[in-house]
Every structure is written in C-alpha cells, then in structure tokens.
Design a protein around this motif. Structure first.
Motif, PDB file in Angstrom:
ATOM      1  N   ALA A 257     124.846 -15.430  17.912  1.00 23.94           N
ATOM      2  CA  ALA A 257     124.690 -14.223  17.095  1.00 23.94           C
ATOM      3  C   ALA A 257     125.473 -13.088  17.737  1.00 23.94           C
ATOM      4  O   ALA A 257     125.720 -13.079  18.945  1.00 23.94           O
ATOM      5  CB  ALA A 257     123.215 -13.852  16.981  1.00 23.94           C
ATOM      6  N   SER A 258     125.871 -12.117  16.911  1.00 18.90           N
ATOM      7  CA  SER A 258     126.609 -10.985  17.454  1.00 18.90           C
ATOM      8  C   SER A 258     125.693 -10.119  18.303  1.00 18.90           C
ATOM      9  O   SER A 258     124.458 -10.152  18.152  1.00 18.90           O
ATOM     10  CB  SER A 258     127.193 -10.144  16.319  1.00 18.90           C
ATOM     11  OG  SER A 258     126.173  -9.422  15.650  1.00 18.90           O
ATOM     12  N   ALA A 259     126.294  -9.357  19.200  1.00 18.33           N
ATOM     13  CA  ALA A 259     125.502  -8.464  20.052  1.00 18.33           C
ATOM     14  C   ALA A 259     124.693  -7.483  19.209  1.00 18.33           C
ATOM     15  O   ALA A 259     123.545  -7.171  19.525  1.00 18.33           O
ATOM     16  CB  ALA A 259     126.434  -7.709  21.003  1.00 18.33           C
ATOM     17  N   PHE A 260     125.286  -7.018  18.110  1.00  9.27           N
ATOM     18  CA  PHE A 260     124.575  -6.070  17.259  1.00  9.27           C
ATOM     19  C   PHE A 260     123.395  -6.733  16.551  1.00  9.27           C
ATOM     20  O   PHE A 260     122.344  -6.112  16.364  1.00  9.27           O
ATOM     21  CB  PHE A 260     125.541  -5.462  16.229  1.00  9.27           C
ATOM     22  CG  PHE A 260     126.542  -4.522  16.837  1.00  9.27           C
ATOM     23  CD1 PHE A 260     126.195  -3.216  17.151  1.00  9.27           C
ATOM     24  CD2 PHE A 260     127.826  -4.969  17.129  1.00  9.27           C
ATOM     25  CE1 PHE A 260     127.116  -2.353  17.738  1.00  9.27           C
ATOM     26  CE2 PHE A 260     128.756  -4.112  17.716  1.00  9.27           C
ATOM     27  CZ  PHE A 260     128.401  -2.806  18.018  1.00  9.27           C
ATOM     28  N   ASP A 261     123.553  -8.030  16.191  1.00 10.89           N
ATOM     29  CA  ASP A 261     122.440  -8.753  15.569  1.00 10.89           C
ATOM     30  C   ASP A 261     121.293  -8.945  16.564  1.00 10.89           C
ATOM     31  O   ASP A 261     120.121  -8.865  16.199  1.00 10.89           O
ATOM     32  CB  ASP A 261     122.913 -10.120  15.059  1.00 10.89           C
ATOM     33  CG  ASP A 261     123.730 -10.002  13.781  1.00 10.89           C
ATOM     34  OD1 ASP A 261     123.637  -8.952  13.113  1.00 10.89           O
ATOM     35  OD2 ASP A 261     124.459 -10.966  13.464  1.00 10.89           O
ATOM     36  N   ILE A 262     121.635  -9.211  17.822  1.00 17.23           N
ATOM     37  CA  ILE A 262     120.599  -9.363  18.845  1.00 17.23           C
ATOM     38  C   ILE A 262     119.877  -8.035  19.070  1.00 17.23           C
ATOM     39  O   ILE A 262     118.651  -7.990  19.211  1.00 17.23           O
ATOM     40  CB  ILE A 262     121.207  -9.899  20.149  1.00 17.23           C
ATOM     41  CG1 ILE A 262     121.668 -11.361  19.944  1.00 17.23           C
ATOM     42  CG2 ILE A 262     120.191  -9.823  21.302  1.00 17.23           C
ATOM     43  CD1 ILE A 262     122.372 -11.964  21.133  1.00 17.23           C
ATOM     44  N   ALA A 263     120.630  -6.940  19.079  1.00 19.46           N
ATOM     45  CA  ALA A 263     120.008  -5.624  19.234  1.00 19.46           C
ATOM     46  C   ALA A 263     119.057  -5.354  18.071  1.00 19.46           C
ATOM     47  O   ALA A 263     117.956  -4.823  18.256  1.00 19.46           O
ATOM     48  CB  ALA A 263     121.077  -4.538  19.317  1.00 19.46           C
ATOM     49  N   GLU A 264     119.478  -5.729  16.867  1.00 19.70           N
ATOM     50  CA  GLU A 264     118.617  -5.519  15.697  1.00 19.70           C
ATOM     51  C   GLU A 264     117.389  -6.414  15.776  1.00 19.70           C
ATOM     52  O   GLU A 264     116.282  -6.004  15.388  1.00 19.70           O
ATOM     53  CB  GLU A 264     119.396  -5.814  14.422  1.00 19.70           C
ATOM     54  CG  GLU A 264     118.685  -5.408  13.135  1.00 19.70           C
ATOM     55  CD  GLU A 264     118.331  -3.927  13.065  1.00 19.70           C
ATOM     56  OE1 GLU A 264     117.370  -3.577  12.353  1.00 19.70           O
ATOM     57  OE2 GLU A 264     119.001  -3.112  13.740  1.00 19.70           O
TER      58      GLU A 264
END
Length: 209
Positions: free
Chosen positions: A106-113
């Motif tokens: 998953a993208s870093a932004f998806d993990i943050a979300e």
C-alpha cells in the motif's frame, strides 16, 4: 495527535515509515520495537493510539505480540502492516485481536490513512484480506480442515495421539516454538478454542489415522 508505536524487525522499514509519518501533522511515532515481545512491553509502557505490527519477526512474531498486548490491554488498537497474505498469518492475528490489516505494498499515504481510521475505531482491511475472511465465513465447518497444511495435519495427528508440544517437537525434529505456532494455526483454522476441541474435530471428521 495520533501516537504510534512501530513494531517491525527491519530497521530500514522502521526508519522509512517513521520518516514518512513525521511529515504528517497529526501523527507522531512515540516508540519502535524489533519484535513482538519488546513491542508488547513498549505498548503497555507508552499506551499509543495505534500499534503498527509486522508479522514475521524473531524471536516473537506479530501474532504472539498481538496476543500479549491484548491480554494486558484489551482496548489496544493494532494495525497489522505486512507483506504476507497466507492463511497461517491472516486468521491467527485477526483472531488474536488485530483491528486492521493492510499490506506493505500500500502507498505511504494509504497507510497513514489506515492509521487515522484505526485510531478512530474503524477497521481497515486490505481487499485481499476481506476476500479471505468472506470465503472463510462461507465455508462449511466440515471443510475447514481442507485449509490445514501437510505439516499441520501431521501435528494434529500427534495431538490426537495425546502428545504434548515437546513430544511433538521431538517426533518431528522441529523446535517447540514451531510446534506452538502450528497448534495455534490449527485451532484458528478449525475454529476451535483448545486442543481438546481440535482432537474431537479430527475424530469427528475422520482425519486422524
């Protein structure tokens, strides 16, 4: 501010995730650990809002780390971040109490979300994991043992003969820890709570020789 504990045995992964999360105005990393046991200790010490938990670690993996944390702190919010999608990893850690499960692809932004949603009490599951869980729910109980690996079937056979974990380890020339992992996977896959129920299941479905 969402306080996060990172549990991953790869220092570079921890460094990369920590560096990215430091760019998020609402997330901060309060501690890092290289295995499940240290992660459990730090989780109880820091009481973070979200625990990012890897699965394959030594000497204590993410499944056991999740169990240790939830046993002492049932309200802990654990987000599994891993590369693994096999049944031996997915079912046990979710049953151990993980709230969310996403992949390292998953993208870093998806993990943050996913961290934000988990912190707010929402369960976040990778689509592949959701598919596995739905398949598991649709599968009749009589077919649950179809998910057992060849080694898990061997361990179940020895459990049915009344062998303790150390005796099974000696018989199969594997470590005690490996036996415990197999037993945990067997209980999870057969949807039973203890060894006795697993053995009863084995005899009921004629899978012991």
């Amino acid at each position: 501010m969402i306080r996060v504990l990172l549990v991953d045995d790869h220092e570079m992964v921890r460094a990369g995730v920590s560096a990215f999360l430091s760019t998020q105005p609402d997330i901060e990393v309060v501690a890092e650990a290289a295995d499940g046991q240290i992660g459990a200790k730090l989780a109880l010490e820091h009481r973070p809002d979200v625990i990012l938990m890897d699965l394959v670690m030594e000497p204590v993996d993410g499944v056991e780390g999740t169990r240790l944390i939830r046993a002492e702190w049932p309200e802990a919010k654990i987000l599994v971040v891993t590369s693994f999608l096999d049944d031996e990893k997915v079912y046990p850690v979710i049953e151990a109490g993980a709230m969310s499960y996403v992949l390292k692809t998953a993208s870093a932004f998806d993990i943050a979300e996913a961290i934000r949603k988990t912190a707010s009490g929402q369960s976040v599951m990778a689509a592949q994991v959701t598919g596995k869980m739905m398949e598991r729910l649709r599968k009749p109980a009589s077919q649950l043992h179809d998910d057992l690996t060849e080694r898990e079937q061997e361990v179940l056979q020895l459990m049915a003969r009344g062998m303790a974990n150390q005796e099974i380890a000696d018989e199969l020339f594997i470590s005690l820890k490996t036996v415990k992992t197999h037993v945990s996977n067997i209980l999870s896959k057969l949807d039973v709570v203890d060894r006795t129920q697993a053995v009863v299941y084995a005899f009921k479905h004629h899978i012991v020789k």
